[in-house]
Design a protein around this motif. Structure first.
Motif, mmCIF file in Angstrom:
data_model
loop_
_atom_site.group_PDB
_atom_site.id
_atom_site.type_symbol
_atom_site.label_atom_id
_atom_site.label_comp_id
_atom_site.label_asym_id
_atom_site.label_seq_id
_atom_site.Cartn_x
_atom_site.Cartn_y
_atom_site.Cartn_z
ATOM 1 N N CYS A 270 0.970 -1.330 0.020
ATOM 2 C CA CYS A 270 -0.012 0.138 -0.054
ATOM 3 C C CYS A 270 0.836 1.077 -0.004
ATOM 4 C CB CYS A 270 -0.908 0.092 1.165
ATOM 5 S SG CYS A 270 -2.169 -1.109 1.262
ATOM 6 N N HIS A 271 1.840 1.253 0.840
ATOM 7 C CA HIS A 271 2.871 2.207 0.873
ATOM 8 C C HIS A 271 3.557 2.574 -0.498
ATOM 9 C CE1 HIS A 271 5.248 5.195 3.254
ATOM 10 N NE2 HIS A 271 5.988 4.739 2.486
ATOM 11 N N GLU A 272 4.016 1.605 -1.171
ATOM 12 C CA GLU A 272 4.678 1.755 -2.406
ATOM 13 C C GLU A 272 3.842 2.286 -3.424
ATOM 14 O OE1 GLU A 272 7.451 -1.199 -4.036
ATOM 15 O OE2 GLU A 272 6.942 -2.346 -2.385
ATOM 16 N N LEU A 273 2.343 1.931 -3.088
ATOM 17 C CA LEU A 273 1.489 2.210 -4.295
ATOM 18 C C LEU A 273 0.790 3.546 -3.989
ATOM 19 C CD1 LEU A 273 -0.312 -1.230 -5.091
ATOM 20 C CD2 LEU A 273 1.312 0.005 -6.594
ATOM 21 N N GLU A 274 0.885 4.262 -2.889
ATOM 22 C CA GLU A 274 0.126 5.475 -2.877
ATOM 23 C C GLU A 274 0.940 6.735 -3.421
ATOM 24 O OE1 GLU A 274 -0.816 5.506 1.423
ATOM 25 O OE2 GLU A 274 1.341 5.546 1.996
#
Lengths: 271, 271
Positions: free
Chosen positions: A86-90
């Motif tokens: 999630c952190h990478e994709l936000e």
């Protein structure tokens, strides 16, 4: 053979052969040792796998008994991985026209793909699945990863018929978000009638593609046991045709103008 | 932690992280032990991996030194696998119109795909490769398998541009066997300029597709270090555009009328 050597050999064997039922005499022979030594080795391996949250060994006794490595990793390990994802994709620079998200770097990394597959395979570990089905192109690596942990083959639905696959069944379906009519094809030879199927794809908006796959699979009398999507875009939730699925992440509030986006855990159960 | 437990943990780590350079303090910490114990563990693992023909540990000393598992399997193991593959493929019921061969069952089996990838990765083990490139659709699983052993990402060339990938570079090329003009597309964002590339595909006839990929990769100033194809059809050898490649199997004398076919080892070096 010494215990230390046996442990390396057996660990390699289980990791390369998840869900494969193997009888003890095979290991006795492979390691040139006794049944009771193999049993002790299995105790050690089982203990470490559980501690590392990597799954467990399923052991059966009696005639035909043996052992199977089930790569069912813990929810806490899955949770940690999904939160990192999630952190990478936000990152807002990932926003693409049409409300899509650039994920090719993640889908192009074999290590991440393997982890995503491990999460799905852990989720679907208790289900009876004969084959993983996906549609070309981006779902393919994920499907192979899931299938490798479930120890089943992969079948790829195509959007264009190819001469190289023999006779095939095709259907037309309406794409959920663009409302366009599209075609899907599956070679007759590629899927046995009545198979238990797990559908895997990378992205789901309204669910038209997955719904198309379900219709196509009906032609093969297949039973859809599970549907897994890496990312779902929840803006289209009201219009969604597919309701039973497992998503790892959920993308919402994509704002192309202000370049903002929300990325959260999907509906996967992490307890 | 006891040696027996450490051996399971370290074996799992190396198999999951091929070609990853890891310093000893990482293992000291992971296993809550001493540097000299880890060294002895590595000796044992190295010994078994070599014995099983699964590769070796590359160990470097000094500041920044550490260890890396190189999954370079032996030629004799590769040879055995390729001979089994030839045997499976020489079944005449696999012959498809146009002189193609039905290979979807093999390409759909994650275990076989993993072995094929392991063979290529062993062949290309000494080369400097940053990324594996393939073209949709059938080469994709093979490319991921090779990339997982080389510990590099995969980039997929498409035959149709997709909105979901941002701006892209496209070229037209002439298909070697059908002489048709076709298009290939690669998103700009997906490949760094000047990358060292390994091309992987499932099937090569005249070599038009691979030649198209080479042209497209020139636009990214990429250096093609290796080309690997699972199967080549040698009937078109005279017309072949691509000359430097590694094939695992060679198909010849496809006779559609009498339903006969020859399947032999490709040009891969197995000594």
């Amino acid at each position: 053979m010494k215990r230390s050597n046996r442990l390396v050999i057996l660990t390699e064997y289980f990791l390369e052969n998840p869900r494969k039922h193997t009888q003890l005499p095979f290991f006795v022979n492979l390691c040139n040792t006794t049944k009771s030594s193999v049993s002790e080795d299995l105790d050690i391996i089982e203990h470490v796998l559980k501690n590392q949250q990597l799954g467990y060994l399923e052991r059966t006794t009696g005639a035909g008994g043996g052992v199977k490595y089930i790569p069912e990793v813990s929810s806490s390990r899955n949770k940690q991985f999904i939160e990192k994802l999630c952190h990478e994709l936000e990152d807002p620079s990932r926003i693409l026209p049409g409300g899509y998200l650039y994920m090719s770097d993640i889908l192009g990394d074999p290590k991440q793909v393997r982890e995503i597959g491990r999460v799905f395979a852990s989720c679907f570990s208790k289900l009876d699945i004969d084959v993983v089905v996906t549609v070309a192109t981006k779902g393919i690596p994920l499907a192979y990863s899931v299938a490798s942990f479930l120890n089943v083959p992969v079948v790829i639905v195509r959007r264009d018929p190819k001469v190289t696959e023999g006779s095939s069944v095709s259907i037309n379906y309406v794409s959920g978000s663009s409302k366009k009519i599209q075609t899907m094809v599956l070679p007759k030879r590629s899927l046995k009638e009545g198979s238990n199927v797990c559908i895997i794809d990378d992205f789901m908006k309204a669910g038209g593609t997955i719904n198309g796959m379900i219709s196509l699979l009906e032609e093969f009398d297949a039973k859809v046991q599970a549907i897994g999507v890496l990312a779902e875009a929840d803006d289209d939730e009201e219009e969604r045709i597919v309701t039973e699925y497992t998503s790892l992440i959920k993308i919402s509030n994509v704002d192309l103008l202000h370049k903002t986006i929300d990325v959260q855990n999907g509906n996967i159960s992490l307890v």
